[in-house]
Design a protein around this motif. Structure first.
Motif, PDB file in Angstrom:
ATOM      1  N   ARG A 401     -14.528  -0.256  15.892  1.00  0.00           N
ATOM      2  CA  ARG A 401     -15.525  -1.021  16.643  1.00  0.00           C
ATOM      3  C   ARG A 401     -16.384  -0.054  17.449  1.00  0.00           C
ATOM      4  NH1 ARG A 401     -11.690  -4.833  20.068  1.00  0.00           N
ATOM      5  NH2 ARG A 401     -11.080  -2.724  20.702  1.00  0.00           N
ATOM      6  N   TYR A 402     -17.645  -0.410  17.600  1.00  0.00           N
ATOM      7  CA  TYR A 402     -18.590   0.440  18.312  1.00  0.00           C
ATOM      8  C   TYR A 402     -19.067  -0.239  19.588  1.00  0.00           C
ATOM      9  CZ  TYR A 402     -19.189   3.429  14.159  1.00  0.00           C
ATOM     10  OH  TYR A 402     -18.992   4.291  13.103  1.00  0.00           O
ATOM     11  N   SER A 403     -19.243   0.552  20.643  1.00  0.00           N
ATOM     12  CA  SER A 403     -20.007   0.045  21.776  1.00  0.00           C
ATOM     13  C   SER A 403     -21.448  -0.166  21.302  1.00  0.00           C
ATOM     14  CB  SER A 403     -19.982   1.041  22.941  1.00  0.00           C
ATOM     15  OG  SER A 403     -20.828   2.146  22.681  1.00  0.00           O
ATOM     16  N   ASN A 404     -22.258  -0.779  22.153  1.00  0.00           N
ATOM     17  CA  ASN A 404     -23.629  -1.039  21.704  1.00  0.00           C
ATOM     18  C   ASN A 404     -24.584   0.073  22.129  1.00  0.00           C
ATOM     19  OD1 ASN A 404     -24.444  -1.748  24.481  1.00  0.00           O
ATOM     20  ND2 ASN A 404     -26.084  -2.929  23.498  1.00  0.00           N
ATOM     21  N   GLN A 405     -24.058   1.251  22.537  1.00  0.00           N
ATOM     22  CA  GLN A 405     -24.923   2.286  23.086  1.00  0.00           C
ATOM     23  C   GLN A 405     -25.971   2.769  22.095  1.00  0.00           C
ATOM     24  OE1 GLN A 405     -22.040   5.203  24.315  1.00  0.00           O
ATOM     25  NE2 GLN A 405     -21.827   6.088  22.285  1.00  0.00           N
ATOM     26  N   ASN A 406     -25.632   2.900  20.809  1.00  0.00           N
ATOM     27  CA  ASN A 406     -26.619   3.364  19.843  1.00  0.00           C
ATOM     28  C   ASN A 406     -27.691   2.312  19.571  1.00  0.00           C
ATOM     29  OD1 ASN A 406     -25.595   5.919  19.532  1.00  0.00           O
ATOM     30  ND2 ASN A 406     -24.435   5.464  17.682  1.00  0.00           N
ATOM     31  N   ASP A 407     -27.269   1.048  19.468  1.00  0.00           N
ATOM     32  CA  ASP A 407     -28.254  -0.015  19.266  1.00  0.00           C
ATOM     33  C   ASP A 407     -29.155  -0.142  20.494  1.00  0.00           C
ATOM     34  OD1 ASP A 407     -27.230  -0.548  16.764  1.00  0.00           O
ATOM     35  OD2 ASP A 407     -25.980  -2.217  17.428  1.00  0.00           O
ATOM     36  N   ALA A 408     -28.568  -0.019  21.687  1.00  0.00           N
ATOM     37  CA  ALA A 408     -29.383  -0.081  22.900  1.00  0.00           C
ATOM     38  C   ALA A 408     -30.328   1.108  22.981  1.00  0.00           C
ATOM     39  CB  ALA A 408     -28.476  -0.119  24.130  1.00  0.00           C
ATOM     40  N   PHE A 409     -29.845   2.286  22.605  1.00  0.00           N
ATOM     41  CA  PHE A 409     -30.708   3.466  22.599  1.00  0.00           C
ATOM     42  C   PHE A 409     -31.929   3.226  21.715  1.00  0.00           C
ATOM     43  CE2 PHE A 409     -32.050   7.325  20.366  1.00  0.00           C
ATOM     44  CZ  PHE A 409     -32.369   8.166  21.423  1.00  0.00           C
ATOM     45  N   THR A 410     -31.698   2.740  20.520  1.00  0.00           N
ATOM     46  CA  THR A 410     -32.805   2.471  19.602  1.00  0.00           C
ATOM     47  C   THR A 410     -33.732   1.403  20.161  1.00  0.00           C
ATOM     48  OG1 THR A 410     -31.460   3.080  17.684  1.00  0.00           O
ATOM     49  CG2 THR A 410     -33.410   1.743  17.265  1.00  0.00           C
TER      50      THR A 410
END
Length: 568
Positions: A401-410
């Motif tokens: 599972r991933y935090s949403n940090q990469n999606d939020a960064f984008t």
């Protein structure tokens, strides 16, 4: 995915790196004081000042925060256990702030901003106010990060409640999740590096389209409102609801951009503010990517010099910087056709290897782990350690599972600067990137493609009135974004009180020159620059007594250090 090979700036020391490595290998001058620095408040410190907040309905302007025990962080925030007590028994408390979704329609839809705090050790008379932290990214969850980093800031509780938040689009603040963990793993393995032919270009376009479609489905109405300018307005409303006349702020990395944006929109509302690991406010996305490539190349060469001195002939990339850079470049290129065994069915691709290497370059404390990881990869053909570091950087847990940090960064990056030159620009800039970074340039040049296809238009981010209050509607404001060609605010905080800037000469993610340019942009007499001579991303609480004393004296006593102070 849009913006690939642009690396998030991290604002905390990555102590978890040590755990990951173990698991894998086991398998000043006095200045003016405050004139309105804070206010003595009731014990619950949750009631906003009596005055209205112009442009907002009363339900938002006079909202009261309800602080309760913090739950376990969500997967989107980073997961793990609920934060415990501080050493003195002070509990962590959490709440939510209600803000307008669209700051040009303040009576419309709202979203909730997740908050966390640890109250000050000072009594009511000695308490200065709240000190609000943003730890970088964009995409870092402050609710997750502040408890983990709290020991670095314990001295500051002598004057402040320590407060942080998940900015809009991050963690539990309407966090954007575009793809699930299984999709992300598949996409990372399916195209393990930049395309090299028409077929791979078509695959990249297909994956980008899949990713963007997931973002639109999950958060289409939210995406246009994830700008840094909107987050800065949330920050000022938080100041008001916390009961502070001015915002006392500690921003790290991307947090410096957010803090400078707030100061530009609300110069009269700036309190004591520290910007550490300063983002260059003058660069466009392509230029920023080029500077970052050069910064990580410098950090790599500094590691190589250290490795050669410590390991000699046993250094995995040799003892010469030029040859070592060529070894790294060849290693990354070779992974395109021959990825290394990683974790189960997951392989170490070129993209994941680059991410794992970059992680260890943020702080010289982590250089021994880079030596170990490259040794196992180059000499033993094992990619598990670099993959573990990439997972740590990407916010992937052991369950996939991933935090949403990469999606939020984008989402935040592309809301600020939508569009871009696209794939055609790669060859135009390739030589410049290779010159800036012989080791990483061939991969990092793909950052120039920008946010092509992102479903957010370029438009005004609004402004603040001369009184320091928000201009709620575009018709009533001056568009401060027109000169940038995107949705960011021009940085100019003329009239604000002094803001402390800290730049580190060997910072790979936010090169030192950015701090000098931020000082110029903020306006004459606003930016006060401290230079830390050394390696790593960030300066405060990194073992430099000169920096720590200057920051503590400024925040706790209002003593402004001499502009140009150098801390060796």
């Amino acid at each position: 995915m849009p913006g690939q090979h642009r690396f998030r700036s991290r604002g905390t020391r990555l102590a978890a790196l040590v755990t990951a490595a173990a698991l894998v290998t086991g398998a000043c001058t006095a200045g003016g004081g405050d004139d309105d620095g804070g206010s003595a408040e009731p014990t619950d410190r949750s009631t906003p000042t009596a005055r209205d907040y112009p442009g907002l309905p009363e339900s938002l302007a006079r909202q009261s925060l309800e602080w309760t025990a913090c739950p376990e962080p969500s997967v989107e925030q980073g997961g793990g256990e609920a934060p415990g007590e501080l050493p003195d028994g002070t509990p962590w408390q959490c709440s939510t702030l209600t803000v307008p979704l669209d700051w040009d329609d303040t009576g419309g839809e709202t979203i909730e901003i997740a908050l966390i705090r640890a109250v000050s050790t000072a009594d009511a008379d000695a308490r200065i106010g709240s000190l609000v932290f943003n730890f970088g990214g964009p995409g870092s969850s402050g609710v997750y990060t502040l408890p983990q980093a709290a020991e670095n800031y314990e001295d500051l509780r002598a004057g402040y409640d320590l407060v942080s938040f998940d900015p809009r689009g991050v963690g539990n603040s309407a966090g954007v999740v575009c793809v699930d963990g299984e999709q992300r793993d598949r996409m990372a393995q399916e195209l393990g590096g930049p395309p090299r032919d028409a077929g791979e270009e078509a695959l990249m376009a297909e994956l980008d389209a899949e990713y963007i479609a997931g973002c639109e489905e999950a958060a289409g109405d939210l995406l246009p409102h994830l700008t840094t300018a909107s987050a800065a307005r949330d920050l000022d409303l938080l100041r008001h609801v916390l009961g502070d006349g001015q915002l006392h702020y500690f921003g790290i990395s991307y947090g410096t951009e957010l803090g400078a944006t707030h100061a530009s929109l609300f110069p009269a509302n700036v309190g004591r503010a520290v910007l550490d690991a300063v983002v260059d406010p003058t660069t466009e996305p392509t230029e920023a990517g080029l500077h970052q490539a050069a910064g990580f190349q410098l950090a790599l060469e500094n590691w190589m010099a250290h490795c050669a001195a410590e390991e000699g002939a046993d250094c995995p990339v040799g003892t010469d910087a030029e040859e070592g850079s060529a070894v790294i470049a060849d290693f990354l290129d070779g992974l395109r056709d021959r990825p290394l065994p990683g974790d189960g069915d997951r392989l170490l691709t070129a993209d994941l290897a680059l991410t794992g290497i970059i992680l260890t370059l943020y702080d010289e404390e982590f250089w021994p782990y880079l030596t170990l990881a490259l040794d196992t990869a180059l000499n033993d053909g094992e990619g598990q350690l670099l993959l573990a570091f990439a997972d740590l950087y990407n916010g992937r847990d052991e369950q996939g599972r991933y935090s949403n940090q990469n999606d939020a960064f984008t989402a935040i990056t592309c809301a600020d600067a939508p569009g871009g030159p696209g794939i055609e620009a790669v060859e135009e800039y390739r030589e410049e990137f290779l010159e800036a970074s012989p080791a990483f340039g061939d991969l990092m040049v793909w950052s120039v493609t920008g946010c092509e296809g992102w479903p957010v238009p370029v438009g005004g981010a609004g402004d603040a009135g001369d009184d320091g209050e928000p201009g709620p509607g575009a018709d009533d404001t001056t568009d401060d974004t027109a000169g940038r060609g995107d949705n960011r605010v021009d940085i100019d905080a003329e009239g604000a009180r002094e803001i402390l800037l800290i730049g580190t000469t060997g910072d790979p993610a936010t090169p030192y020159e950015g701090a000098e340019r931020m000082r110029d942009a903020l306006g004459e007499g606003v930016g006060v620059l401290i230079t830390r001579e050394g390696e790593g991303h960030g300066a405060y609480a990194m073992g430099n007594e000169c920096v720590d004393e200057a920051v503590n004296d400024y925040l706790l006593s209002g003593l402004i250090p001499q502009d140009g102070l150098v801390c060796g």
